[in-house]
Structures are given as structure tokens and as C-alpha cells.
Design a protein around this motif. Structure first.
Motif, mmCIF file in Angstrom:
data_model
loop_
_atom_site.group_PDB
_atom_site.id
_atom_site.type_symbol
_atom_site.label_atom_id
_atom_site.label_comp_id
_atom_site.label_asym_id
_atom_site.label_seq_id
_atom_site.Cartn_x
_atom_site.Cartn_y
_atom_site.Cartn_z
ATOM 1 N N LEU A 19 0.853 -1.179 0.000
ATOM 2 C CA LEU A 19 0.000 0.000 0.000
ATOM 3 C C LEU A 19 0.893 1.234 0.000
ATOM 4 O O LEU A 19 1.916 1.262 0.692
ATOM 5 N N ARG A 20 0.524 2.254 -0.764
ATOM 6 C CA ARG A 20 1.352 3.448 -0.822
ATOM 7 C C ARG A 20 0.498 4.708 -0.912
ATOM 8 O O ARG A 20 -0.619 4.681 -1.404
ATOM 9 N N ARG A 21 1.117 5.786 -0.423
ATOM 10 C CA ARG A 21 0.505 7.121 -0.518
ATOM 11 C C ARG A 21 1.625 8.135 -0.611
ATOM 12 O O ARG A 21 2.526 8.164 0.238
ATOM 13 N N GLU A 22 1.580 8.946 -1.664
ATOM 14 C CA GLU A 22 2.572 10.001 -1.858
ATOM 15 C C GLU A 22 1.924 11.363 -1.642
ATOM 16 O O GLU A 22 0.769 11.577 -2.042
ATOM 17 N N PHE A 23 2.657 12.288 -1.031
ATOM 18 C CA PHE A 23 2.082 13.605 -0.750
ATOM 19 C C PHE A 23 3.215 14.617 -0.604
ATOM 20 O O PHE A 23 4.403 14.250 -0.514
ATOM 21 N N ALA A 24 2.845 15.881 -0.561
ATOM 22 C CA ALA A 24 3.804 16.964 -0.358
ATOM 23 C C ALA A 24 3.685 17.493 1.061
ATOM 24 O O ALA A 24 2.574 17.636 1.596
ATOM 25 N N LEU A 25 4.813 17.739 1.701
ATOM 26 C CA LEU A 25 4.772 18.382 3.007
ATOM 27 C C LEU A 25 4.190 19.786 2.869
ATOM 28 O O LEU A 25 4.404 20.480 1.864
ATOM 29 N N LEU A 89 3.521 0.534 2.830
ATOM 30 C CA LEU A 89 3.188 -0.520 3.796
ATOM 31 C C LEU A 89 3.169 -1.873 3.093
ATOM 32 O O LEU A 89 2.734 -1.977 1.935
ATOM 33 N N ARG A 90 3.650 -2.894 3.772
ATOM 34 C CA ARG A 90 3.479 -4.277 3.311
ATOM 35 C C ARG A 90 2.728 -5.028 4.406
ATOM 36 O O ARG A 90 3.072 -4.921 5.590
ATOM 37 N N ILE A 91 1.735 -5.815 4.021
ATOM 38 C CA ILE A 91 0.912 -6.525 5.001
ATOM 39 C C ILE A 91 1.100 -8.029 4.848
ATOM 40 O O ILE A 91 0.929 -8.577 3.743
ATOM 41 N N GLY A 92 1.442 -8.696 5.944
ATOM 42 C CA GLY A 92 1.540 -10.143 5.963
ATOM 43 C C GLY A 92 0.350 -10.770 6.659
ATOM 44 O O GLY A 92 -0.398 -10.104 7.392
#
Length: 749
Positions: A19-25, A89-92
Motif C-alpha cells: 500500500l502506498r501514498r505520496e504527498f507533499a509536506l 506498507l506491506r501486510i503479511g
């Protein structure tokens, strides 16, 4: 900004989701002062910020009673955030969705693995920016193609691309996410130490088995995974199978039952490094297949994984086999204290059996600072107790058994197993002296002792209902480990007396006079019934070592009855050639019973016997952890034929408590070692011993040696404490803080 949500891929696959999320500070608020990543999961989760792992902990947030609480963990990621920031994030599957228990069930707690995250960024001017898991995240998969705690992990390096966790990655062909229904009120702050890598071991030997397979030996039965550094053709698959022992020169996998304990690494064609992080195995040996070219032992490393519990106690002596025995206890605890205290770390079980912990807790509390770890487990014990039909302590915590079709109904109140509700918090109180820990556990403790009182027969005996009894009596058949010499009602009634006695003391500590009176009356009623029905002129019903050990160690017999019981116990021990004839119930207490009734030589004879069954027999067979059965491996090198056979079970390692107190000579007189006893009792040909303990007040230490009949002792007493010296031929002496050197006569044995 809304609160974080549990999210999962819209279209789940076998591969571990990314899971990923990219954003600007946020701009215009100055430098970042602090960035905190909060995480939780239904399953286990790993996190990266701008490609940097958020923490070195593993299998987070760990196993809890998921029906009522899931841990929320925090990582400081200030160093990782930048103007453009990506959270990955990686989920197991973990305990939540993987195989669990011994019935072949998986996804016991839920069908979907999901994760929750919140990144909180605090700027120089006080402005706070929050980025949370919600429907805007993207989902994909990476190199982890399969993962399971029992079966292992498959990593395909051809899918490895760390760009996904960094800014600028094109995730347009990734999937969307779905919000998973989850009550965030179930989130609790993590109070138990995290699971981490706590050590490494190199390969000690590589050879070819009789069947032509490549085997490796790490020289130590451990819990963790294997790291591999390898180069080879694109698509080459390396398979690693793990096991604790060998049989007939091959990997001994039968004790694993259904657990495959197999990792698969698929090469990229370049220089690859594989290190599974979503599984763990109990192993000393591994079978390697598919390795390209000749196997270089330096290419493989055993990575030791455990809850990161600080070591606080040590023991050493002149007998190398006893030193190895103690080391086996340490390794057994390390391997089984992984997120929860388990019975074994290798087969298709790995459950929090309460009976194992009940008898081992004093040893654990000496070897490591286990207070927060076990206090956290006790929270789940209380939650699970409330959920049982009879409001009794279950035999495993977390109680996954209630979800499994085991054919084993919830047994209600049980001796030793249920008694963990009292014996464990009392051991923590004695070791660390923190009243709040005892106070927090008190509702669980009182509920258990009252559940026991409710099932006593009118006579005051605990002679009704299911009991494990003296589990794993060495004379029991391999396929019937509960068939013991000692009547189960003797074990249960004696245990009930001990529990009630502890509750009297706990109520006194917490200033609960009404409870103290209630539990004192219960203790006296049980004690009177035991003596009336089970003791006749010092003979205990069943005439077994366990019966005498419990009656003596729990102070159920006094005066002439105690003397006769001690003589009969010693007589039985000598008649057996000092062979172990006790199971879970009697083993932790038999050496104390012999010692306290004047039979120290027989206690040492029992401890130092090397033939099967004995504590040192496994040592002579090369054991590096404590076995589940006295004969988990037979003298001819074959594995015990029973279905239930583990080579890493800490329960019988409870003997280390006696070693610390009697050989080492260090025992608490007041909670938290504010006042402690120094009373080494040499024997068995041991010529020196040394014990240290980092108490809440500082380091206490005892070192002694013998020269002829002279005992020389050096003790270290921490500031704010005092020690009572009890040495041969000398009156008791109280000394304060400092280092003291003393001598006593008549020590040679």
C-alpha cells in the motif's frame, strides 16, 4: 482530516499487499520538528517512509486477542520525511489470517488482511500535518509472493523494486483500496517490547545426507529465519526446509506435523539478498535445494528473532553440562517468548498454553525483564476469561481454541493451566515488586480463585471436572501424555491450595482485608481436606514423587507428616536411580521438596543424572534447548514416536529457578529483592558457581568456591537493599550495600 481507516486491496491476492501514498509536506511552516508514524494491522505490517524502513521491529503489531484489542505502535520517522514523501506498507498474514492451531484452519480471525497508518508531522511553528490511510491509497504487490508463519515465505526477487516506496513512482496501474470495517476503539498502545532480530549465527557445517540432499547445521536450535546472499540465473528457485533435529541422517520433519517450515527464494539474475520478515521457524538444521553452483557456507546466516526482552540474570558453575542445561533454558525462553509466550515455536501449534508459563514464570522473571511482556499477556488472559462460557481462564491465551474444531471443549477451571492467572502475576510481584502490576492483574486473579472455589466438592477437594494432571509423566505412553502416576485430583487440590495461599498474600499486599479473610478460609478448607483425604502418616495418595513434591513444596504437610513425606520422596528418588519420574506438575517443585526436607544430596543426584529420563540426558544427546518430552529423542537417535514431540519447550526448564536459588545462592526475601537471601548450598561435586541479577535496585551477585572444607563467598548488595547471609556453620547475618567477602567451614560435599 478524518481518522485513519483500516484499508486493504480491492482485489486481494496471495502475494503480500503493498500500500502506498505520496504527498507533499505543507509549505510555509518551517523545518520539520518531529514526524511520527502510527501503525496497526489485521495481520502484520512493515512500513517505509521514502524507502527507509520505519523501524527494525518485526511481525508488528504482534498477536493479541484480536476480538477485543489490536496494538497501535509508533515509530519516529523524522529523519525520513522530505518535501515529497511516500509512505509504503506491506501486510503479511501473521496470526490473524495465516494458518493457526493444529486443525489446518487459516484466517481464524478474519478473511482480509488490512493495515492502518497515520503520519503526524509537526513543524517548527507548531503546525501539524496528518496523512492517514483512507480510500485514496493505492495497492499493488511486490516480491513477497506468499507468506505464512507455519509454512514459510516465498520471495521472488524479479518483482523487487524499492521505487514503489519512494516519491515519483508511477502507481497508475496499481489497484484501488477498500476500507475495512474496524472499530478503532479496539486500538491500544503497545506496552510489550517489540519483536526484533536479537542475534545471528553462522553455518557450522555443510554436508550431503545419505539421500543426496544438502544439509546445513547452525549449531544451535533457534527461532528465526535464514538470510541468503546468492547470485545465479534469472528464475532459479532455492528452497530451504527447516527442522530442529536429524533422524537417520536426514532432516527430521515429522515433529513439525502440518507446518511446512519452507522458504522459497527466486533469483533475479543479479546479486540477491533474501531475508524473510513475515514468518519464523524453529530450527537448527536446514535442507538446501536448488542452489546454483557450490554452496558457500558464508552465504547463509541464521537470523535469531524474539521479543526484545533485556537479559537481567546469569548463572555459571564448574559443571559444563549444567552450564549447557542453563543455556538451553535461556534459548528455549528466547525462542518461545515471541509476541506471546508459546509452548513451542516450530510445529503447527505455537500457542500460548497457560500451564507452561505457570510453572516457568519464576525462571523467566530471573532470566529477563519480562514484566511488561507478561503483564500485557495477562490483559488478554482476562479478556479471554470473560468470554468463556463459565468465566474461567482458558488453557491457551490468546484463546484461538474457541475458533477451532478441536473436539476439545473448553474445560472450565483447571489446575496449573488456569492457575497461571495467579502464579504468573505473583511471580512478577516477587521478582520486580511493582504493586501496580499486581493490582492490574488482581481482577483476573480473584476471578480464577473463585472459579476454583466454585467447583470444589463439598469435602473441599478438587476432584471433579477435567484436569491435565501431571502432564507428560515420563512413564505415560507416547500417545497418552496425560496418563500419569499421580492422581489428577491430588495435583488439582494441591494446586488450589497454593493458589489460595498466594491470593491471601496478594490481598494483604493490596490492602483487601475482606478478600484476605475469604481466601484464608478457602486455603484452610482445602488444606484440611487434602490432609484428611490424601495424607496418611506422611504417605500421600498415589505414593508418587509428584504427590510428595507438591505436598511438601506447597506446605500442605507439617511436622512429622512433612518429615515422613520427605523421607518417602527421597526413598522413591533413590529407588529409581535418581531418574526423573515427574511431569509438568511435579518437576518444577521436586528439587525444592528434597532440599527443604534435608535431602540435598538426592536433589543433586536427580539434577545431575545423565541417563534417560533426566534433565541432562538431552544435553548428552546434543540438545541446545529444552525438550517437550524427557525422551523427545531416544538413545538410538530416533525421534519419539508420539505425535506430540517438540525439541523446544521451556516448561521443564523451570529447574533453573532452583539452580539460581540453591546452587547460585540468590533468592528474594521481599518483593523486588529489596531484601534477599544469600545461601548457596554446594553439592554434586560442583566447586564454584556464580549468579548475577539486575534487580530493580541494581545488580546483586553471588560467587562462591570451595577449597577443601572451606566455602569462600563474595556477594554484591545493591544500594537501598540488604542481604541475609545463611552459610554453613555460621549464624544468619544481615549485611547492607557493598561487596562482601566471607568464609564458612564444612562446605565440601
Amino acid at each position: 482530516m478524518s481518522d485513519p481507516k483500516m484499508i486493504a486491496p480491492q482485489h486481494p491476492a496471495d502475494a503480500a499487499p503493498l500500500l502506498r501514498r505520496e504527498f507533499a509536506l505543507a509549505a510555509g511552516h518551517g523545518a520539520v520538528r518531529r514526524a511520527t508514524l502510527r501503525l496497526s494491522a489485521l495481520g502484520v505490517v512493515e512500513a517505509w517512509v521514502n524507502g527507509i524502513r520505519s523501524s527494525d521491529e518485526l511481525l508488528a503489531p504482534g498477536w493479541t486477542s484480536y476480538e477485543w484489542r489490536v496494538r497501535l505502535i509508533e515509530h519516529d520517522v523524522t529523519h525520513a520525511v522530505a518535501e515529497r514523501t511516500t509512505i509504503g506498507l506491506r501486510i503479511g498474514n501473521g496470526w490473524y489470517r495465516g494458518f493457526l492451531g493444529f486443525t489446518g484452519r487459516r484466517a481464524v480471525y478474519g478473511a482480509e488482511r488490512a493495515a492502518l497508518a497515520e503520519l503526524e508531522v509537526v513543524f517548527a511553528d507548531g503546525f501539524v500535518q496528518r496523512v492517514v490511510t483512507d480510500g485514496s491509497w493505492r495497492a499493488g504487490t511486490g516480491e513477497v509472493r506468499a507468506d505464512d508463519l507455519y509454512n514459510g515465505q516465498t520471495i521472488d526477487a524479479r518483482f523487487r523494486d524499492q521505487a514503489w516506496s519512494r516519491p515519483g513512482f508511477d502507481d497508475s496501474d496499481w489497484d484501488g483500496v477498500a476500507v475495512v470495517e474496524f472499530d478503532t476503539a479496539m486500538l491500544v498502545a503497545r506496552t510489550s517490547p517489540p519483536v526484533r532480530v536479537v542475534g545471528e549465527r553462522a553455518v557450522e557445517r555443510v554436508w550431503t545426507s545419505p539421500s543426496g540432499r544438502t544439509l546445513i547445521d547452525f549449531g544451535q536450535n533457534l527461532v528465526g529465519v535464514i538470510r541468503a546472499r546468492v547470485s545465479g540465473p534469472d528464475g532459479t528457485e532455492i528452497v530451504l526446509r527447516h527442522a530442529e533435529v536429524l533422524e537417520d541422517g536426514e532432516l527430521g520433519v515429522r515433529p513439525l506435523r502440518a507446518a511446512q517450515a519452507t522458504d522459497r527464494f527466486i533469483l533475479s539474475g543479479g546479486d540477491d539478498v533474501f531475508e524473510p520478515t513475515l514468518t519464523f521457524h524453529g530450527f537448527r538444521y536446514a535442507e538446501v535445494s536448488g542452489w546454483p553452483g557450490e554452496l558457500d557456507p558464508a552465504a547463509l546466516t541464521a537470523v535469531v528473532v524474539a521479543t526484545d526482552i533485556p537479559v537481567i540474570g546469569t548463572f555459571a558453575c564448574s559443571d559444563p553440562d549444567l552450564v549447557q542445561l542453563h543455556r538451553n533454558v535461556e534459548w528455549g525462553m528466547r525462542g518461545n517468548f515471541l509476541s506471546v509466550p508459546t509452548d513451542c515455536p516450530q510445529r503447527d501449534e505455537r500457542l500460548g498454553w497457560t500451564g507452561d508459563l505457570a510453572v516457568f514464570a519464576p525462571t523467566a522473571a530471573f532470566l529477563g525483564d519480562v514484566e511488561s511482556f507478561l503483564a500485557d499477556w495477562l490483559v488478554d488472559a482476562e479478556l479471554e476469561r470473560r468470554a468463556t462460557p463459565e468465566q474461567t481462564v482458558p488453557v491457551v491465551v490468546p484463546n484461538v481454541m474457541k475458533h477451532l474444531d478441536t473436539g476439545f471443549p473448553e474445560p472450565g477451571a483447571t489446575a496449573i493451566w488456569g492457575d497461571a492467572a495467579v502464579w504468573v502475576p505473583w511471580a512478577l510481584w516477587r521478582a520486580y515488586g511493582r504493586e501496580q502490576t499486581l493490582r492490574d492483574a488482581y481482577p483476573l486473579m480473584t476471578a480464577h480463585v473463585r472459579s476454583v472455589a466454585a467447583v470444589l466438592s463439598p469435602s473441599g477437594l478438587w476432584d471433579q471436572g477435567f484436569q491435565f494432571g501431571d502432564w507428560l509423566d515420563p512413564d505415560a505412553p507416547a500417545d497418552d501424555p496425560g496418563k500419569a502416576k499421580t492422581p489428577a485430583e491430588v495435583v488439582a487440590t494441591a494446586s488450589a491450595f497454593r493458589t489460595a495461599s498466594m491470593m491471601v498474600d496478594a490481598a494483604r499486599v493490596l490492602d483487601r482485608p475482606d478478600d484476605e479473610a475469604e481466601f484464608a478460609a478457602l486455603r484452610d478448607r482445602i488444606g484440611a481436606a487434602f490432609r484428611e483425604h490424601y495424607v496418611d502418616d506422611g504417605r500421600v495418595r498415589g505414593d508418587s514423587e509428584t504427590g510428595y513434591a507438591l505436598a511438601i513444596a506447597f506446605e500442605l504437610v507439617e511436622g512429622e507428616d512433612r518429615r515422613r513425606a520427605g523421607e518417602r520422596l527421597a526413598e522413591l528418588v533413590r529407588a529409581s536411580g535418581h531418574a526423573i519420574r515427574t511431569g509438568f506438575a511435579g518437576t518444577p517443585f521436586i528439587l525444592d521438596a528434597l532440599t527443604s526436607t534435608g535431602h540435598l544430596d538426592d536433589a543433586y543426584g536427580l539434577l545431575l543424572r545423565r541417563e534417560m529420563p533426566s534433565w541432562l540426558y538431552p544435553v548428552t544427546m546434543g540438545a541446545t534447548t529444552i525438550w517437550e518430552r524427557w525422551d523427545s529423542m531416544l538413545p538410538d537417535g530416533s525421534i519419539n514416536p508420539g505425535e506430540m514431540t517438540s525439541f523446544n519447550h521451556y516448561a521443564f526448564g523451570a529447574v533453573a529457578d532452583w539452580m539460581h536459588r540453591t546452587i547460585g545462592g540468590l533468592a528474594p526475601l521481599e518483593a523486588g529483592y529489596r531484601r534477599f537471601l544469600v545461601s548457596p548450598q554446594p553439592g554434586g561435586g560442583i566447586t564454584w558457581a556464580e549468579t548475577t541479577l539486575d534487580t530493580p535496585h541494581g545488580r546483586a551477585a553471588v560467587r562462591w568456591s570451595t577449597t577443601g572444607e572451606t566455602l569462600q563467598v563474595q556477594i554484591t548488595v545493591p544500594d537501598g537493599t540488604e542481604a541475609v547471609l545463611r552459610l554453613p556453620g555460621r549464624a544468619d547475618e544481615v549485611v547492607g550495600a557493598g561487596i562482601h567477602h566471607l568464609e564458612a567451614e564444612g562446605a565440601e560435599r
